[in-house]
Design an enzyme around this catalytic site. Sequence first.
Site, PDB file in Angstrom:
ATOM      1  N   ASP A  62      28.678  11.963  -6.885  1.00  0.00           N
ATOM      2  CA  ASP A  62      28.064  10.980  -5.989  1.00  0.00           C
ATOM      3  C   ASP A  62      26.778  10.508  -6.671  1.00  0.00           C
ATOM      4  O   ASP A  62      25.791  11.249  -6.732  1.00  0.00           O
ATOM      5  CB  ASP A  62      27.764  11.628  -4.635  1.00  0.00           C
ATOM      6  CG  ASP A  62      27.002  10.675  -3.720  1.00  0.00           C
ATOM      7  OD1 ASP A  62      26.698   9.536  -4.139  1.00  0.00           O
ATOM      8  OD2 ASP A  62      26.699  11.088  -2.573  1.00  0.00           O
ATOM      9  N   SER A 141      25.005  -8.630 -10.291  1.00  0.00           N
ATOM     10  CA  SER A 141      25.830  -9.598  -9.554  1.00  0.00           C
ATOM     11  C   SER A 141      25.060 -10.911  -9.530  1.00  0.00           C
ATOM     12  O   SER A 141      23.816 -10.902  -9.572  1.00  0.00           O
ATOM     13  CB  SER A 141      26.043  -9.121  -8.115  1.00  0.00           C
ATOM     14  OG  SER A 141      26.612 -10.169  -7.344  1.00  0.00           O
ATOM     15  N   TYR A 155      22.231  -6.254  -0.133  1.00  0.00           N
ATOM     16  CA  TYR A 155      22.992  -6.129  -1.396  1.00  0.00           C
ATOM     17  C   TYR A 155      22.363  -7.025  -2.456  1.00  0.00           C
ATOM     18  O   TYR A 155      22.161  -6.604  -3.601  1.00  0.00           O
ATOM     19  CB  TYR A 155      24.445  -6.526  -1.131  1.00  0.00           C
ATOM     20  CG  TYR A 155      25.330  -6.598  -2.364  1.00  0.00           C
ATOM     21  CD1 TYR A 155      25.829  -5.447  -2.969  1.00  0.00           C
ATOM     22  CD2 TYR A 155      25.681  -7.825  -2.924  1.00  0.00           C
ATOM     23  CE1 TYR A 155      26.651  -5.524  -4.087  1.00  0.00           C
ATOM     24  CE2 TYR A 155      26.506  -7.912  -4.036  1.00  0.00           C
ATOM     25  CZ  TYR A 155      26.985  -6.753  -4.619  1.00  0.00           C
ATOM     26  OH  TYR A 155      27.803  -6.828  -5.726  1.00  0.00           O
ATOM     27  N   LYS A 159      20.794  -5.953  -6.177  1.00  0.00           N
ATOM     28  CA  LYS A 159      21.238  -6.487  -7.472  1.00  0.00           C
ATOM     29  C   LYS A 159      20.076  -7.189  -8.189  1.00  0.00           C
ATOM     30  O   LYS A 159      20.019  -7.183  -9.420  1.00  0.00           O
ATOM     31  CB  LYS A 159      22.424  -7.426  -7.274  1.00  0.00           C
ATOM     32  CG  LYS A 159      23.674  -6.694  -6.770  1.00  0.00           C
ATOM     33  CD  LYS A 159      24.112  -5.587  -7.728  1.00  0.00           C
ATOM     34  CE  LYS A 159      25.424  -4.952  -7.351  1.00  0.00           C
ATOM     35  NZ  LYS A 159      25.889  -3.959  -8.326  1.00  0.00           N
TER      36      LYS A 159
HETATM   37  P1  NAD Z   1      35.142  -1.400  -5.896  1.00  0.00           P
HETATM   38  O1  NAD Z   1      34.663  -1.079  -4.525  1.00  0.00           O
HETATM   39  O2  NAD Z   1      36.536  -1.870  -6.088  1.00  0.00           O
HETATM   40  O3  NAD Z   1      34.879  -0.154  -6.869  1.00  0.00           O
HETATM   41  C1  NAD Z   1      33.641   0.528  -6.855  1.00  0.00           C
HETATM   42  C2  NAD Z   1      33.863   1.944  -7.352  1.00  0.00           C
HETATM   43  O4  NAD Z   1      32.583   2.630  -7.282  1.00  0.00           O
HETATM   44  C3  NAD Z   1      34.844   2.735  -6.478  1.00  0.00           C
HETATM   45  O5  NAD Z   1      35.787   3.421  -7.281  1.00  0.00           O
HETATM   46  C4  NAD Z   1      33.947   3.679  -5.703  1.00  0.00           C
HETATM   47  O6  NAD Z   1      34.581   4.909  -5.340  1.00  0.00           O
HETATM   48  C5  NAD Z   1      32.807   3.905  -6.687  1.00  0.00           C
HETATM   49  N1  NAD Z   1      31.586   4.381  -6.007  1.00  0.00           N
HETATM   50  C6  NAD Z   1      31.047   3.889  -4.865  1.00  0.00           C
HETATM   51  N2  NAD Z   1      29.984   4.640  -4.501  1.00  0.00           N
HETATM   52  C7  NAD Z   1      29.857   5.613  -5.437  1.00  0.00           C
HETATM   53  C8  NAD Z   1      28.965   6.699  -5.596  1.00  0.00           C
HETATM   54  N3  NAD Z   1      27.999   6.969  -4.686  1.00  0.00           N
HETATM   55  N4  NAD Z   1      29.110   7.516  -6.667  1.00  0.00           N
HETATM   56  C9  NAD Z   1      30.106   7.295  -7.562  1.00  0.00           C
HETATM   57  N5  NAD Z   1      30.994   6.292  -7.458  1.00  0.00           N
HETATM   58  C10 NAD Z   1      30.868   5.453  -6.403  1.00  0.00           C
HETATM   59  O7  NAD Z   1      34.100  -2.489  -6.453  1.00  0.00           O
HETATM   60  P2  NAD Z   1      34.191  -3.515  -7.685  1.00  0.00           P
HETATM   61  O8  NAD Z   1      34.473  -4.849  -7.136  1.00  0.00           O
HETATM   62  O9  NAD Z   1      34.986  -2.958  -8.792  1.00  0.00           O
HETATM   63  O10 NAD Z   1      32.631  -3.519  -8.080  1.00  0.00           O
HETATM   64  C11 NAD Z   1      32.090  -2.817  -9.186  1.00  0.00           C
HETATM   65  C12 NAD Z   1      30.655  -3.300  -9.404  1.00  0.00           C
HETATM   66  O11 NAD Z   1      30.648  -4.716  -9.603  1.00  0.00           O
HETATM   67  C13 NAD Z   1      29.730  -3.028  -8.228  1.00  0.00           C
HETATM   68  O12 NAD Z   1      28.440  -2.674  -8.699  1.00  0.00           O
HETATM   69  C14 NAD Z   1      29.689  -4.376  -7.522  1.00  0.00           C
HETATM   70  O13 NAD Z   1      28.509  -4.549  -6.779  1.00  0.00           O
HETATM   71  C15 NAD Z   1      29.755  -5.326  -8.697  1.00  0.00           C
HETATM   72  N6  NAD Z   1      30.229  -6.669  -8.365  1.00  0.00           N
HETATM   73  C16 NAD Z   1      31.477  -6.893  -7.833  1.00  0.00           C
HETATM   74  C17 NAD Z   1      31.862  -8.190  -7.517  1.00  0.00           C
HETATM   75  C18 NAD Z   1      33.230  -8.526  -6.935  1.00  0.00           C
HETATM   76  O14 NAD Z   1      33.463  -9.688  -6.584  1.00  0.00           O
HETATM   77  N7  NAD Z   1      34.137  -7.596  -6.810  1.00  0.00           N
HETATM   78  C19 NAD Z   1      30.985  -9.256  -7.752  1.00  0.00           C
HETATM   79  C20 NAD Z   1      29.733  -8.994  -8.296  1.00  0.00           C
HETATM   80  C21 NAD Z   1      29.371  -7.701  -8.602  1.00  0.00           C
END
Ligand code: NAD
Length: 259
Positions: A62, A141, A155, A159
């Site tokens: 975590d 992001s 959020y 970021k």
């Molecule tokens: P997702 O929710 O599909 O995956 C996130 C992963 O992080 C999951 O496997 C989750 O279990 C893990 N996680 C969450 N909290 C955790 C913790 N406390 N300790 C360890 N692991 C943890 O999200 P995603 O879309 O793959 O996003 C990944 C990153 O990209 C994030 O930082 C998100 O903010 C950023 N992001 C995503 C988008 C989008 O459109 N999907 C856009 C901009 C930025």
Amino acid sequence: MNLSGQVVLVTGAGQGIGKACALAMAKAGADVAAVDINGESVKETASAIAGLGRRSLALRADLGSVAEIDRMVAEMIAVFGRIDTLVNNAGVTRRADIMDLTEEDWDRTHRVNAKGVFFCLQRAAREMIPRRSGRIINIASIAGKGYAGTSNAIYAASKGAVISLTKTAAQQLGPYNINVNAVCPGIVRTAMWREINRISAETEGRSPEEVEASKLETVPIRRANEPEDIADMVVFLASPNSRNVTGQAFNVDGGLVPH
Ligand code: NAD
């Protein structure tokens, strides 16, 4: 891009962007430690990496807890002996309007997205400094650059913190030959994005497909990212080809925000 001989740590590697980064880096030749709070999904990522013929390690942690970050780094060092590149990707959010956000939302979001990213960076840098070599890639992001379609204001602030931290860390770690950059994804088709869309659709009384279509109309290049689009930028930032690139926050967003 060639990452052979590199040892990489990817956080949030159980699914989505983190998993795509872990696999892309393994394809480029790196050995990868994959970390996630979800111990089961991260095991699947690690076996996919092993299937590509690279060394892999699945770690459950975590990353909102500094004690768990320390344990994760110790386990990684015990197996691989060093960290060449950290991909600081784990993050959380929920779709909400500014007036509905709570103290709990602030704590839950900043605990992982800001505190977790900072202490992963600091602890990884501790291993990199004596070797005078390292790459740190923070997944921020376009929300941190004022994107109007952000999931929520808390959020966006977390970021923004990642982008500022990237710039200061690049200045202070540069003398140790450690590059620090951020990647700012736009719309990426992952579980996080689908959940944001589901809530938006519910509140607006539309279908998730309609919400997605209207969001894509605002993207100049008219398509969303797949997780692999983000991974391609991450591989470049970990590769020798980007040795003099540091302190930057690169959008991969099809032109959604102009800066
Ligand atoms: P997702 O929710 O599909 O995956 C996130 C992963 O992080 C999951 O496997 C989750 O279990 C893990 N996680 C969450 N909290 C955790 C913790 N406390 N300790 C360890 N692991 C943890 O999200 P995603 O879309 O793959 O996003 C990944 C990153 O990209 C994030 O930082 C998100 O903010 C950023 N992001 C995503 C988008 C989008 O459109 N999907 C856009 C901009 C930025």
